[in-house]
Every structure is written in C-alpha cells, then in structure tokens.
Design a protein around this motif. Structure first.
Motif, PDB file in Angstrom:
ATOM      1  N   THR A 156     -15.686   2.228   6.819  1.00 41.24           N
ATOM      2  CA  THR A 156     -16.128   3.344   5.999  1.00 41.24           C
ATOM      3  C   THR A 156     -16.856   4.250   6.929  1.00 41.24           C
ATOM      4  N   SER A 168       0.992  -1.063  -0.145  1.00 41.49           N
ATOM      5  CA  SER A 168       0.065   0.047   0.149  1.00 41.49           C
ATOM      6  C   SER A 168       0.825   1.193   0.067  1.00 41.49           C
ATOM      7  N   GLU A 189      -6.787   6.478  -2.213  1.00 39.31           N
ATOM      8  CA  GLU A 189      -7.599   6.577  -1.016  1.00 39.31           C
ATOM      9  C   GLU A 189      -7.684   7.838  -0.168  1.00 39.31           C
ATOM     10  N   THR A 235      -3.421  10.228  -2.996  1.00 38.63           N
ATOM     11  CA  THR A 235      -3.724   9.480  -1.757  1.00 38.63           C
ATOM     12  C   THR A 235      -3.669  10.717  -0.779  1.00 38.63           C
ATOM     13  N   ASP A 271     -12.848   7.501   2.219  1.00 36.12           N
ATOM     14  CA  ASP A 271     -13.194   6.353   1.950  1.00 36.12           C
ATOM     15  C   ASP A 271     -13.177   5.537   3.126  1.00 36.12           C
ATOM     16  N   ARG A 272     -12.229   5.694   4.017  1.00 37.44           N
ATOM     17  CA  ARG A 272     -12.255   4.983   5.211  1.00 37.44           C
ATOM     18  C   ARG A 272     -11.604   5.917   6.296  1.00 37.44           C
ATOM     19  N   ILE A 327      -2.995   2.091   3.738  1.00 37.54           N
ATOM     20  CA  ILE A 327      -3.656   2.990   2.812  1.00 37.54           C
ATOM     21  C   ILE A 327      -3.354   2.850   1.468  1.00 37.54           C
ATOM     22  N   ASP A 328      -4.571   2.358   0.686  1.00 39.85           N
ATOM     23  CA  ASP A 328      -4.056   2.111  -0.911  1.00 39.85           C
ATOM     24  C   ASP A 328      -3.771   3.611  -1.435  1.00 39.85           C
ATOM     25  N   THR A 348      -8.405  13.478  -5.498  1.00 41.12           N
ATOM     26  CA  THR A 348      -8.402  12.089  -5.525  1.00 41.12           C
ATOM     27  C   THR A 348      -8.753  11.432  -6.833  1.00 41.12           C
ATOM     28  N   PHE A 378      -8.047   8.813   3.620  1.00 38.84           N
ATOM     29  CA  PHE A 378      -8.114   7.936   4.751  1.00 38.84           C
ATOM     30  C   PHE A 378      -8.201   9.225   5.834  1.00 38.84           C
TER      31      PHE A 378
END
Ligand SMILES: Nc1ncnc2c1ncn2[C@@H]1O[C@H](COP(=O)(O)OP(=O)(O)OP(=O)(O)O)[C@@H](O)[C@H]1O
Ligand SMILES: [Mg+2]
Lengths: 308, 276
Positions: free
Chosen positions: A218, A8, A36, A187, A203-204, A32-33, A182, A38
C-alpha cells in the motif's frame, strides 16, 4: 476466449517481454482484485507501458500468463473490449472532429455508453464541446482521451499516465473521476510518475525497475515506509551540530542553515533535542518531524536514477 | 441500453464519420474533387472542344470520363492509402483497435466512404461535361460504365489499403501512391489518349497495371463509335483479379500500430495532400 473464474480481475504470472535484445519486462507477477486501484510506478523505460499494453491486448507477450476478467487479452476480441476502457500514453484523436462528435462516435461502439454531456462535464470540457480537437491544448486533449477511455462504461480501466500535462486543478478533477469510478466498483490499473497521485488514488502500488517489481504494497507501507527513519528538522541559527545529543540519529547541516536529523528512534531523539534546547534556553525555530514521503521511498527504491 | 450496436448501424456511422473527416480536410478534398476537374477544364480550354482527329471524339467527350477515372482512383487508391497511413502514425488506428468496433466494419466504413466520394467526383465531372461541354451519355453503354466504375473503385480501394498496409508512414504512402498513379496516368490513357506512337514496351507496362483496364472501358462507354453495350470482360476480370489479390495481401499485412513503436504525439503531423 474468456472463461469464468473466481480469480482476481487482473492476474499476471511471470510475464516476460522482449523487444529484440531488450528485455522490457523480466518476470512480473500481479494480482489485482475487483474494485481495486493499482498503480505501477517506475522510472522511464521501466516497462510500465509494455505491461499495460499487453493487458489491453495491444502487444503480445514473450512468455508468462496473463488474464483480465478471465480473458486472454491477446486472443480476446469484441466481447473483451466492450468491458475494458483504455487511456493510452501516446495517442491522438481525429483532429477534424469536435469534442462532442468524438465522444458520441466512440460511445456508439459500445453496448453501454455514458451520456456525452455528462462526460464532457466530468472532464471539464464544457466550453470546448463544439471545438475541433485540432484547437485543443495538450491538457485538454488528454482530458478528452480520459473521457474516451470511460465512454463505454468499462469494468476495468487502464490509465497510462492519465494526468500527464494536466494543470493542478485538472489533476484533482481527474482524481475525483477515478474515485468516482472506484465507488462504482470499477477496477483501475494506472501508471504514473506523480507520487501524490499514487498516494491519493492507489490501494496498492508496485515499483518497477528494469522490468522487475522491486517493491509492492500500500502507499502507506511501501518499502517499509511506516517503520522507516523519521526526519527531524529545525533552524541551526548559527549553532554547530556537534553540540547535539543524539542516541539514534545522524545530524546534517544543510547549506540553507537547517539541521536535519535522520532518526531511527524519533521519540527518544526528539526528547533529547528539545530537552537540550530548553536547558540552554534555545528556541528551535521551524521544528518539524516528518516521515519519509512516498517519493522519498520511491527514489530510494529506484536508486534515484533517471531511468535506463 | 446494453444492446450491442448492429453491424449495419456501425457501418453507417463509420461511413458518415469517414466522410466528415474527409470533407473537413481541405487539402484531400481539393485534390480529389477539384484537381481532376481543373485538369479537365484546362485541357478543354487548351485543346478547344475540337474533335481529336485519330479518335473521332471531342476533347471533352474523351477527357470528362478519363478525368472521372482519375478522380475516382484518387478518391480510393490515393486517399485511402494516405489517410490510413497517417491515422496509423497518429495512433488513431491503435485507439480504434482498443474499442469493440470490429476491424472489418472500420475498414468497411473507410471503403464505402471512399467509394461515395469517388461517385460524387465522377458525377460532378460528368455533369459539368454534359452541361457546359456537350458531353453525350449513351443509354446503351451506361450499365457497362457503371459496372466498370464499381469494379474499378472497389479494386483501387483494395490497392489503397494494400499500400497503407505495407508503407511505414503517411509520407511514404503519399510518395508511393503519387509515384505509381501519376506516371501510369500518362500512359494508361488518362492524361493522354492512347496513340500509335507509344512504344510497345510502355504499352505492355500499361497493360500490366490495372489503371488502363479501368480507364479504357470507362472512356469507351462514352465514345459514340463504341458498338454494342460496351462490355470489356477481359478488363473487368483483370481489375477484379488485381483487387482480390490486393485485398488479400492488405488483410494479411495490415498493421494497426506504427512499426516505430508507439504511434504517438511526437509523430503527429499535418494530414498530407492527397496528390502533391
Ligand atoms: N515497440 C518497441 N520496440 C522496441 N523497444 C521498445 C518498444 N516499446 C518499448 N520499448 C523499450 O522497452 C522498455 C520499456 O518501455 P516502456 O514503454 O514499457 O516503459 P515505461 O515504463 O512505460 O516508460 P515511461 O515511464 O517512459 O512511459 C524501454 O527500454 C523501451 O525503450
Ligand atoms: Mg510508459
């Protein structure tokens, strides 16, 4: 000090940070990808800034492992900093410069830089382009810092409470900037105290209390939010709540004369309540059915406390 | 477009930007550029432009280079220490540290800018001396004056950064630089020409610190009684020694973030005076 890996973009394992006696971060894992957004949530002093600044390379960890873009931020140098953008929680820019000069100056440090004029427009400081930073309001300075955080067209952006002090329209503007980022595949790791911000952007999310993650998911599912108790409310209009027929809920009467039913089985309870009302020819004025908000869940998770 | 900026262009833009913020900070600019000039004008007024008996030179011929040294030291030592420490308090250094700008280039920009400002104040001082007070400049000793100046400002820039590295705040930097520079200026032959009456221990103190080793050869280069080219290798070597040690310690102890923690808004204060 970077190595390529299929991992990630941000990878944190068992991160611990002590400040003398204080254990600010007590074993945090994050993954964390790419692309994303976060969000780290948590009361004052929970350890959010500490985590973010370790990832930025500003602070050193006590133990654990941390990698961002395949780099160890503590050892990575110029090449790493060319790829990240930082909006610190508490900081300043040289007050003697103008907005335009500051963005030009900081932009000139990066191999890729976004156009100054576009950035000024993006953060809504067009009218202040030639003003000294000394003369900006708190929220305007914050917007400038936002611009400085992304002036190098970074792949990973750290935003520590980026919209604190923004007026509502500036906040919406900032949100659309993040959405814009995004859309470009960036990221974003952000901290915030605004649940609507997390709800809208992330997203999360992870909720941190006293240096530990107490919930992660989420915004829709955090802390079992999707299956949590629903709230049914309506005006009491002088009636006693004892009369209500309830199978699964608990009814309370608030001081302002509204009945609130917390229900585990809202479909059935609502049916019974409305049936009961129709039978008696009673109007349930102001009837609403809501799911707990992210904020309700957050307050539950953090024990509704103000901090440590 | 995705070309990394060259070290040279970065150094150039950093220097320009340090110059810009200096000139936009009226207090620092005043104390560095005009305060030494004022002292020079006041001394010339009070003492008249007579010959100082035991030195054999006029007041202006002595004080123009002496106050030029004071201005040069203010521009490097005092200004670098104070400005850098305040920038750390405000979180500006931390912000810089989070960008790809190599720290050495950032410091280089600060040093070059400080030396440019020092050069400017020395040129202003000497020009006014020459034009209005008949100060003489001697071709034979000009080179040694320039070399003394260069080694002096470089060493005092290193000392300024050392102070910035070890103090905890901008206020502390202001206090430390003033508490060191002002007394030293009195017995290192900057404010008062050296006299026989000075106690030996005070002379020893002056000899220990680098200020006298900057002022003495620089002033001597403008003394018509100086014989030869005016090289004072011992003083130059001693200043270099101080500069190198100070520079090494500054690098070793420099902090980019205020020790109190976050270097944040709560700590934002007005830029301080250079000498106050
Ligand atoms: N430089 C420091 N030295 C000592 N203790 C610190 C330092 N920085 C933070 N702490 C402590 O570590 C804990 C976590 O602080 P941190 O700033 O990471 O919290 P936070 O979650 O960002 O809080 P906030 O929401 O208020 O910004 C707090 O108890 C704080 O007092
Ligand atoms: Mg914080």
């Amino acid at each position: 000090m970077c190595w390529n890996s299929g991992m990630s973009v941000i990878e944190v394992q068992d991160l611990v940070k002590h400040y003398g006696e204080i254990e600010a971060v007590a074993g945090v894992d994050l993954s964390i990808d790419a692309g994303e957004v976060f969000a780290l949530l948590g009361p004052n002093g929970a350890g959010k800034t500490t985590i973010v600044e370790i990832l930025e390379g500003h602070r050193t960890k006590t133990s654990g492992s941390v990698s961002v873009l395949g780099c160890d931020p503590a050892k990575a140098g110029r090449a790493y900093r060319e790829r990240i953008g930082i909006v610190l929680q508490a900081t300043a820019v040289e007050e003697q410069l103008t907005v335009e000069e500051a963005i030009d100056l900081y932009g000139s440090l990066y191999p890729k830089q976004r156009k100054t004029g576009e950035l000024i427009e993006l953060v809504g400081l067009e009218e202040k382009t030639h003003s000294r930073i000394k003369a900006l309001s708190g929220g305007q300075r914050r917007r400038l810092e936002f611009a400085l955080g992304i002036v190098g067209d970074p792949e990973v952006i750290f935003l520590d409470e980026p919209t604190t002090g923004f007026d509502p329209s500036a906040r919406r503007q900032a949100w659309s900037i993040v959405e814009n980022l995004t859309a470009l595949g960036k990221t974003v790791l952000l901290t915030t105290h605004y649940m609507d911000e997390a709800q809208r952007l992330a997203d999360r999310v992870a909720v941190i209390v006293k240096g530990k993650i107490v919930a992660e998911g989420t915004p829709e599912t955090l802390g079992g939010r999707e299956s949590a108790t629903a709230l049914i409310t309506f005006e009491a209009n002088g009636r006693s709540i004892e009369e209500l027929p309830l199978s699964a809920g608990v009814a309370t009467l608030s001081e302002n004369g509204r009945v609130t039913v917390r229900s585990m089985d809202p479909t059935r309870d609502l049916h019974q309540i409305t049936g009961w009302a129709i039978e008696r020819g009673v109007e349930l004025s102001g009837l609403t059915v809501t799911r707990p908000s992210l904020e309700d869940i957050y307050l539950e998770l953090t024990g509704g406390t103000g901090g440590v | 477009m995705s070309e990394r900026p060259s070290t040279f262009s970065l150094l150039l833009s950093q220097t320009k930007y340090q110059n810009k913020i200096f000139f936009r900070n009226p207090i620092a600019a005043f104390f560095t550029l005009f305060f030494p000039l004022m002292i020079f004008l006041v001394f010339s007024l009070v003492f008249g432009n007579e010959e100082i008996p035991y030195l054999g030179v006029t007041t202006a011929q002595y004080y123009a280079p002496a106050m030029a040294v004071f201005a040069a030291v203010s521009a490097t030592y005092t200004n670098l220490a104070v400005a850098t420490a305040y920038q750390r308090d405000q979180g500006i250094l931390k912000r810089i540290r989070g960008t790809p700008l190599p720290p050495a280039v950032y410091m280089g920009g600060k040093i070059v800018s400080a030396i440019m400002i020092a050069t400017m104040s020395v040129l202003i001082m000497m020009t006014i001396g020459v034009v209005f007070y008949g100060v003489q400049i001697f071709a034979a000793t000009l080179l040694s004056a320039v070399v003394t100046f260069v080694i002096g400002v470089a060493s005092f820039a290193a000392l300024g950064l050392l102070i910035a590295a070890v103090v905890s705040s901008g206020e502390a930097a202001t206090a430390v630089t003033n508490a060191t520079l002002l007394p030293l200026a009195f017995f290192s032959g900057v404010f008062i020409p050296p006299t026989e009456a000075m106690p030996a221990w005070l002379d020893a103190v002056a000899n220990f610190f680098p200020l006298k080793h900057f002022a003495e050869p620089f002033v001597a280069a403008f003394n018509p009684l100086t014989v030869g080219a005016g090289w004072d290798w011992a003083s130059l070597g001693y200043m270099t020694f101080w500069g190198v040690i100070a520079g090494a310690l500054a690098i070793r102890f420099f902090k980019w973030e205020s020790p109190v923690g976050r270097g944040g808004r709560s700590k934002r204060r007005k830029k301080g005076a250079a000498v106050a």
